[in-house]
Design an enzyme around this catalytic site. Structure first.
Site, short mmCIF file in Angstrom:
data_model
loop_
_atom_site.label_atom_id
_atom_site.label_comp_id
_atom_site.label_asym_id
_atom_site.label_seq_id
_atom_site.Cartn_x
_atom_site.Cartn_y
_atom_site.Cartn_z
N ASN A 477 38.23 45.69 28.51
CA ASN A 477 38.35 46.37 29.80
C ASN A 477 37.14 46.11 30.68
O ASN A 477 37.27 45.89 31.90
CB ASN A 477 38.52 47.88 29.60
CG ASN A 477 39.97 48.27 29.36
OD1 ASN A 477 40.88 47.58 29.79
ND2 ASN A 477 40.17 49.37 28.66
N GLU A 513 43.77 52.98 23.18
CA GLU A 513 44.14 51.71 22.58
C GLU A 513 44.65 51.88 21.16
O GLU A 513 44.75 50.90 20.41
CB GLU A 513 42.96 50.73 22.60
CG GLU A 513 41.79 51.11 21.69
CD GLU A 513 40.79 52.04 22.37
OE1 GLU A 513 39.65 52.13 21.90
OE2 GLU A 513 41.15 52.66 23.38
#
Length: 602
Positions: A477, A513
């Site tokens: 990210n 996640e």
């Protein structure tokens, strides 16, 4: 057969006894034989009475539950065998009927139903037990209430099923806005009230009509006591100063527990329709004066019929059409001139004719005005919904009874109602689906784990859980951006979903996640096999990750745990085992799988 043999035995005994002894003894034995005969006859008569009383009671019970608007079924208590399901039950649960036998839908069986009912056997009844039932590829949450009874001389449950309304959640805000837009597109005046009568929501049409005088638009009285008068007609003044008649349908709103939370009121303008109906009734009554006045009124009636865009028709008690306008005749595939003199049975579909006949009885025999809905496909193929009002009338020339039928095209309203229903269905579906990855969300995972834990405890079968964590996803990210990160989560979810083959297996987004796999009736070796497929499928997908430090592609760490639930255990232990196995996989360098069974040190 047993009752006949008992009677035969008594008769033979009475006949044979005098032969076996002396006259005095024969007399005594005859008395005894007659006593046996009387007992046998009374026993047979009692059995016949009990049998037919039971049959009568069942026929009354069957007649009652077959007409209930809620789903009802009769299930044998010892093994869950389905004896009977009414129409509402067959529609809600997908129960099928073949001749006089009833069958559960795919996903529900007698054994499963017996498992649901077994903990409830000690009592004679229960109320509002929540269960999630598997119907093919989908599930449905229902509240079940039941009462023990005797059916066909066997112990059985009379069960009632109600589908509760799901609660809104943060993931469906956009759908709520769609819902409000649908409301604002309606021409009807819509408002919501809480139990205290306070307004909690309106649509644009309501605000425009009642601007500056909102209180005048409210139906007064207890919002929870509308059962006797669900439809209310009110004369009022429109913003332009004209007098208008509003027809208001007021409906109770309940939460998922069935508790009343308020009311929904929908009003629409029926002034033109009402005035037309009243005008037609007045003209029909005036035909009784004289033949001359009758002819004049017929001319006026024809003018009104021809001026109306709504279908209007008249037919006598024998079903012969004696008057109509062109819109009415067009619906039936004729012109007005062609239709007059024809009978309904020659122009209406037999199934629809039977439905019409039921309402005609109420109009002709009881003198009632009846309102129904009808779905019609015109000759052009266009589907149309009509709201039909049937009123009684008498022909002044011969006193014969007939029916005045006025239909109003309510297709737009029905479409709006369907849009509302579709929006509600979407809200219910999204409450169990992760909005980003489109796999099951945490709420769905928790509910499925609870359900599987209890079923595996009863059946003593192994339940396997796989916890999955995407390796170095924060670095992904930070370097690729959160938008690309969301896209990567969607691709990973697609890979995980392709690994799952059985309908009973589930993959869910556990958080961030992290993902979780629930594998029912699966030993540890089976969980290890699935974990290997996850690694292989993700490697084939080859999602680039240049900042992993482990691989140049996106990888995952997996923790696999298996337990056979016991009564003194909680499914939290299974989650803790899988979490510990995942921790080991991360500690051992990531991009790997670690296993943990009940025998391992915890």
């Amino acid at each position: 057969m047993q009752k006949v043999n008992m009677m035969a035995f008594a008769i033979v005994a009475c006949t044979a006894l005098p032969v076996w002894g002396e006259a005095e003894e024969g007399l005594n034995m005859s008395v005894i034989g007659m006593t046996f005969l009387l007992v046998a006859v009374l026993t047979s008569l009692a059995a016949w009475i009990v049998h037919h009383l039971g049959s009568l009671a069942f026929r009354r019970l069957h007649a009652t539950i077959s007409r209930l608007p809620i789903a009802a079924a009769i299930v044998r208590s010892k093994d869950g065998e389905l004896f009977y399901a009414n129409a509402s039950c067959r529609e809600l649960l997908g129960v099928s009927k073949v001749e006089n036998r009833f069958y559960y839908p795919e996903g529900i069986g007698a054994r499963m139903m017996a498992d649901v009912l077994r903990p409830l056997q000690p009592g004679t009844g229960f109320e509002n037990v929540e269960e999630t039932l598997q119907l093919g590829n989908s599930t449905i949450r229902v509240l079940i209430s039941g009462q023990l009874l005797s059916y066909r001389w066997q112990s059985a449950w009379l069960l009632f099923f109600v589908a509760p309304t799901s609660q809104a959640n943060p993931y469906v805000q956009i759908e709520q806005r769609v819902f409000q837009r649908v409301l604002n597109s309606l021409s009807e005046l819509v408002y919501f009230q809480d139990k205290a009568g306070n307004i909690i929501g309106t649509n644009t049409a309501f605000d425009r009509f009642w601007r500056g005088r909102r209180e005048e638009g409210l139906i007064q009285g207890d919002p929870t006591g509308i059962g006797e008068t669900p439809v209310i007609h009110t004369w009022t003044t429109a913003p332009d100063g004209a007098s208008r008649l509003l027809e208001t349908n007021k409906t109770v709103m309940t939460d998922e527990d069935g508790l009343i939370i308020g009311t929904l009121s929908i009003s629409h303008d029926v002034t033109d329709w009402h005035e037309m109906q009243e005008s037609l009734k007045q003209e029909i009554e005036k035909r009784e004066v004289t033949e001359q006045i009758l002819a004049q009124r017929n001319t006026l009636l024809n003018s009104i019929l021809n001026a109306s865009q709504d279908p209007i028709g008249l037919y006598n008690e024998h079903g012969v059409y004696v008057g109509c306008n062109e819109p009415f005749a067009k619906v039936l595939g004729f012109s007005a001139k062609e239709l007059i003199g024809k009978t309904a049975r020659n122009v209406i579909d037999p199934e629809m004719l039977q439905e019409f006949y039921q309402t005609d009885i109420k109009v002709l025999r009881d003198g009632l005005t009846v309102k129904t809905d009808a779905y019609v496909i015109l000759e052009t193929g266009e589907p149309v919904w009509y709201e039909i009002v049937k009123s009684p009338y008498r022909d002044p020339t011969d006193g014969s009874a007939g029916v005045l039928l006025i239909a109003r095209d309510v297709t737009e309203r029905k479409q709006a109602e369907q849009q509302l229903a579709d929006a509600i269905m979407e809200l219910q579906e999204l409450s169990f689906v992760d909005s980003l990855t489109k796999v099951a969300n945490r709420r769905s995972f928790d509910e499925q784990l609870r359900k599987l834990w209890h079923s595996h405890m009863r059946e003593q079968q192994p339940l396997t859980l796989i916890l999955c964590d995407i390796d170095s996803f924060k670095a992904y990210n930070d370097n690729y951006g959160h938008q690309q990160g969301d896209h990567a989560l969607q691709e990973v979810a697609q890979v995980f979903d392709s690994v799952i083959r059985r309908e009973t297996d589930e993959v869910a987004r556990y958080g961030g996640e992290e993902f979780a796999f629930l594998l029912p009736n699966t030993p540890l070796a089976g969980g290890q096999t699935v974990a290997g497929k996850i690694h292989n499928k993700l490697a084939e997908k080859a999602i680039p990750h240049g900042f992993s430090g482990i691989s140049d592609m996106l990888t995952v760490s997996l923790g696999v745990a298996t337990m056979t639930p016991m009564p003194n255990q909680d499914y939290g232990e299974l989650i803790a085992m899988a979490d510990k196995a995942l921790y080991k996989a991360k500690a051992d360098g990531r991009n790997t799988t670690r296993l943990m069974a009940e025998s391992d040190e915890f």
